[in-house]
Design a protein around this motif. Structure first.
Motif, PDB file in Angstrom:
ATOM      1  N   UNK A   1       0.819  -1.213   0.000  1.00 52.71           N
ATOM      2  CA  UNK A   1       0.000   0.000   0.000  1.00 52.71           C
ATOM      3  C   UNK A   1       0.852   1.262   0.000  1.00 52.71           C
ATOM      4  N   UNK A   2       2.015   1.193   0.636  1.00 53.07           N
ATOM      5  CA  UNK A   2       2.884   2.369   0.670  1.00 53.07           C
ATOM      6  C   UNK A   2       3.333   2.760  -0.736  1.00 53.07           C
ATOM      7  N   UNK A   3       3.646   1.757  -1.546  1.00 54.94           N
ATOM      8  CA  UNK A   3       4.082   2.026  -2.922  1.00 54.94           C
ATOM      9  C   UNK A   3       2.949   2.654  -3.712  1.00 54.94           C
ATOM     10  N   UNK A   4       1.723   2.136  -3.542  1.00 55.19           N
ATOM     11  CA  UNK A   4       0.575   2.630  -4.290  1.00 55.19           C
ATOM     12  C   UNK A   4       0.106   3.994  -3.804  1.00 55.19           C
ATOM     13  N   UNK A   5       0.584   4.432  -2.664  1.00 57.66           N
ATOM     14  CA  UNK A   5       0.029   5.628  -2.027  1.00 57.66           C
ATOM     15  C   UNK A   5       1.056   6.732  -1.810  1.00 57.66           C
ATOM     16  N   UNK A   6       2.035   6.843  -2.712  1.00 59.89           N
ATOM     17  CA  UNK A   6       2.881   8.025  -2.727  1.00 59.89           C
ATOM     18  C   UNK A   6       4.186   7.942  -1.980  1.00 59.89           C
ATOM     19  N   UNK A   7       4.540   6.758  -1.430  1.00 61.29           N
ATOM     20  CA  UNK A   7       5.817   6.658  -0.712  1.00 61.29           C
ATOM     21  C   UNK A   7       7.009   6.675  -1.659  1.00 61.29           C
ATOM     22  N   UNK A   8       6.808   6.228  -2.906  1.00 61.31           N
ATOM     23  CA  UNK A   8       7.898   6.132  -3.871  1.00 61.31           C
ATOM     24  C   UNK A   8       7.752   7.196  -4.956  1.00 61.31           C
ATOM     25  N   UNK A   9       8.871   7.881  -5.246  1.00 61.33           N
ATOM     26  CA  UNK A   9       8.910   8.951  -6.239  1.00 61.33           C
ATOM     27  C   UNK A   9       9.955   8.610  -7.293  1.00 61.33           C
ATOM     28  N   UNK A  10       9.615   8.809  -8.551  1.00 60.08           N
ATOM     29  CA  UNK A  10      10.547   8.546  -9.649  1.00 60.08           C
ATOM     30  C   UNK A  10      11.741   9.480  -9.582  1.00 60.08           C
ATOM     31  N   UNK A  11      12.891   8.961  -9.975  1.00 64.66           N
ATOM     32  CA  UNK A  11      14.100   9.759 -10.028  1.00 64.66           C
ATOM     33  C   UNK A  11      14.354  10.350 -11.400  1.00 64.66           C
ATOM     34  N   UNK A  12      15.568  10.800 -11.613  1.00 63.90           N
ATOM     35  CA  UNK A  12      15.893  11.475 -12.864  1.00 63.90           C
ATOM     36  C   UNK A  12      17.190  10.931 -13.447  1.00 63.90           C
ATOM     37  N   UNK A  13      17.358   9.608 -13.333  1.00 66.90           N
ATOM     38  CA  UNK A  13      18.497   8.989 -13.994  1.00 66.90           C
ATOM     39  C   UNK A  13      18.118   7.571 -14.389  1.00 66.90           C
ATOM     40  N   UNK A  14      17.963   7.350 -15.661  1.00 70.58           N
ATOM     41  CA  UNK A  14      17.686   6.016 -16.183  1.00 70.58           C
ATOM     42  C   UNK A  14      17.307   6.170 -17.650  1.00 70.58           C
ATOM     43  N   UNK A  15      17.892   5.365 -18.537  1.00 69.81           N
ATOM     44  CA  UNK A  15      17.425   5.396 -19.925  1.00 69.81           C
ATOM     45  C   UNK A  15      15.903   5.292 -19.961  1.00 69.81           C
ATOM     46  N   UNK A  16      15.264   6.123 -20.762  1.00 69.76           N
ATOM     47  CA  UNK A  16      13.863   6.459 -20.513  1.00 69.76           C
ATOM     48  C   UNK A  16      12.884   5.310 -20.704  1.00 69.76           C
ATOM     49  N   UNK A  17      13.113   4.407 -21.640  1.00 68.32           N
ATOM     50  CA  UNK A  17      12.148   3.322 -21.820  1.00 68.32           C
ATOM     51  C   UNK A  17      12.140   2.391 -20.618  1.00 68.32           C
ATOM     52  N   UNK A  18      13.235   2.388 -19.852  1.00 69.08           N
ATOM     53  CA  UNK A  18      13.355   1.525 -18.673  1.00 69.08           C
ATOM     54  C   UNK A  18      12.806   2.176 -17.414  1.00 69.08           C
ATOM     55  N   UNK A  19      12.528   3.457 -17.482  1.00 67.81           N
ATOM     56  CA  UNK A  19      12.227   4.254 -16.299  1.00 67.81           C
ATOM     57  C   UNK A  19      10.851   3.927 -15.722  1.00 67.81           C
ATOM     58  N   UNK A  20      10.719   4.056 -14.398  1.00 68.19           N
ATOM     59  CA  UNK A  20       9.428   3.975 -13.719  1.00 68.19           C
ATOM     60  C   UNK A  20       9.032   5.390 -13.307  1.00 68.19           C
ATOM     61  N   UNK A  21       7.989   5.913 -13.906  1.00 71.47           N
ATOM     62  CA  UNK A  21       7.516   7.244 -13.524  1.00 71.47           C
ATOM     63  C   UNK A  21       6.835   7.168 -12.163  1.00 71.47           C
ATOM     64  N   UNK A  22       6.559   8.319 -11.584  1.00 69.30           N
ATOM     65  CA  UNK A  22       5.796   8.339 -10.336  1.00 69.30           C
ATOM     66  C   UNK A  22       4.402   7.762 -10.558  1.00 69.30           C
ATOM     67  N   UNK A  23       3.807   8.023 -11.713  1.00 64.82           N
ATOM     68  CA  UNK A  23       2.515   7.429 -12.070  1.00 64.82           C
ATOM     69  C   UNK A  23       2.609   5.900 -12.019  1.00 64.82           C
ATOM     70  N   UNK A  24       3.710   5.343 -12.514  1.00 66.33           N
ATOM     71  CA  UNK A  24       3.892   3.889 -12.493  1.00 66.33           C
ATOM     72  C   UNK A  24       3.888   3.355 -11.058  1.00 66.33           C
ATOM     73  N   UNK A  25       4.617   4.019 -10.160  1.00 70.30           N
ATOM     74  CA  UNK A  25       4.613   3.591  -8.768  1.00 70.30           C
ATOM     75  C   UNK A  25       3.197   3.673  -8.178  1.00 70.30           C
ATOM     76  N   UNK A  26       2.484   4.754  -8.471  1.00 73.65           N
ATOM     77  CA  UNK A  26       1.140   4.945  -7.924  1.00 73.65           C
ATOM     78  C   UNK A  26       0.157   3.874  -8.392  1.00 73.65           C
ATOM     79  N   UNK A  27       0.410   3.295  -9.555  1.00 73.27           N
ATOM     80  CA  UNK A  27      -0.546   2.354 -10.153  1.00 73.27           C
ATOM     81  C   UNK A  27       0.069   0.989 -10.424  1.00 73.27           C
TER      82      UNK A  27
END
Length: 441
Positions: free
Chosen positions: A235-261
């Motif tokens: 639930x912590x992951x789905x509810x805003x505990x995790x925030x996307x960073x700004x280093x990762x080749x983009x197709x591999x990246x997890x956005x904050x939206x991805x963590x939320x959902x």
């Protein structure tokens, strides 16, 4: 912990006099919204646009995607980041569904930024072409980063989160269209029927390679580079505990939206008590030194074994150097007697001659491929570009280039492009949803 996500489905977005959601139409007061963006004086230019599926619009360099939300009872949507620390994953949070806030650089991109086509051939490569999007196109005075391939993008990323909180707050006194409830019994309090099912733990490896702070994913505002593997409630992951960073080749990246959902977490929840016993999430990390990678794998395997896991699903954010963390974790879990499946993309190089994972072991016998970052994508010119198309070839985006002996420049004079899948924003969907299918040869 019991989390209720109260869902408000957005059918249309428009600009108007008052920010409100009515009959599925989200109206945004543009000046109020931009005032929220400009609360950070580092923001020098900002504009808002609305794009929807099928629009012939190209967005680049895309830096972040966030789902607008509101925490009932007060408190920040992203604890430790946009406000004081508090427990996430408990209580009720409102969510504006079928839409996102996209953050796009007005000029400067970098290694971790990508491209979205809302319509045409390119739309099939990214999940975000399926959403209605409020797009923040902005620039900042962080000039020291303008010509750096690696950018922290702090002002723009935080502006996106503030904007998402501003939009979510318009649902404050409203009743949702429906709700999703996420609750797991404490591990020692589960029924015999649940405990008799095969037990599964989800292992996540968010981006955390950069030893300088400001680039990595954040856990309650804590830089994941400073983290050791940690047991978390899903639930912590789905509810805003995790925030996307700004280093990762983009197709591999997890956005904050991805963590939320996070679809894999949601899918494990769906099966909990039916076909499996979902134990929770081990939040691991990605390191640089080999000893650090081995240490993390030992932590993960011990934790999973102590939890009583029969099986594990491991997902990595990235490829290349992180593959060594990923594969070490798979091997350690298998050696602990835990049946393990990995989720990752591949990197074969443009010529197809590179090995898809930089580290392999015979115990890694169950890996789901989410796509090849090196696949070439050729797309025609788009009538409208939000951001700056030249950034794809000029600023070191991971899938673009200035010139190639055989392929020429990524951005052609007529506005058409050729690039690697690498530059498709969150295109490989390692989190569990995908627009791709497997083809047998």
């Amino acid at each position: 912990m019991k989390l209720t996500l109260a869902n408000f489905y957005v059918k249309e977005i428009c600009f108007g006099a008052k920010t409100e959601l009515k009959d599925g139409v989200l109206t945004v007061n543009k000046e109020e919204a931009l005032a929220v963006v400009r609360e950070d004086t580092h923001i020098t230019e900002a504009e808002l646009h609305i794009v929807k599926p099928g629009d012939m619009v190209r967005l680049v360099p895309v830096k972040e995607a966030i789902e607008p939300r509101y925490r009932v009872g007060g408190g920040p949507v992203f604890p430790g980041v946009t406000g004081e620390l508090m427990q996430a994953g408990n209580g009720t949070t409102h969510a504006l569904k079928d839409m996102s806030v996209l953050v796009v650089g007005k000029h400067y991109g970098g290694f971790q930024d990508g491209l979205i086509d809302m319509g045409g051939e390119g739309a099939k490569y990214t999940f975000y072409s399926q959403l209605k999007n409020l797009v923040l196109v902005a620039n900042s005075d962080e000039e020291f980063e303008h010509h750096e391939q690696q950018k922290k993008n702090r002002a723009l990323r935080w502006a996106g989160m503030r904007l998402a909180e501003y939009l979510g707050a318009c649902t404050k006194d409203m009743q949702p269209d429906d709700t999703d409830v996420y609750e797991l019994e404490p591990l020692t309090k589960r029924s015999k029927a649940v405990n008799d099912l095969p037990s599964v733990v989800m292992v996540l490896q968010p981006q955390s390679q950069m030893e300088e702070l400001g680039y990595n994913d954040l856990n309650y505002g804590w830089d994941c580079n400073h983290m050791v593997p940690t047991f978390m409630h899903p639930n912590e992951v789905l509810d805003g505990a995790m925030i996307s960073g700004s280093f990762m080749p983009c197709s591999s990246k997890w956005s904050t939206y991805d963590f939320q959902n996070f679809p894999m977490i949601r899918r494990l929840y769906e099966e909990h008590g039916k076909t499996l016993n979902f134990l929770g999430v081990i939040m691991s990390n990605l390191n640089v030194a080999l000893e650090q990678k081995e240490r993390a794998a030992i932590f993960v395997a011990q934790m999973a074994k102590s939890l009583g896991a029969d099986s594990a699903v491991v997902a990595e954010e990235g490829y290349g150097n992180p593959d060594a963390d990923f594969t070490a974790c798979l091997v350690a879990l298998e050696e602990a007697g835990i049946k393990t499946v990995g989720l990752s993309n591949e990197c074969t190089g443009r010529d197809g001659a590179s090995q898809p994972l930089v580290s392999m072991n015979e115990k890694e016998d169950a890996i789901v491929s989410c796509g090849n970052v090196s696949s070439l994508i050729e797309l025609p010119a788009m009538p409208v570009v939000l951001g700056e198309l030249e950034s794809l070839s000029r600023d070191g985006l991971s899938g673009g280039w200035g010139n190639d002996e055989k392929l020429g420049p990524s951005v052609r004079p007529d506005g058409s492009i050729i690039m690697e899948n690498n530059a498709m924003f969150c295109g490989d969907r390692v989190v569990g949803w995908s627009t791709k299918t497997m083809v047998e040869f």
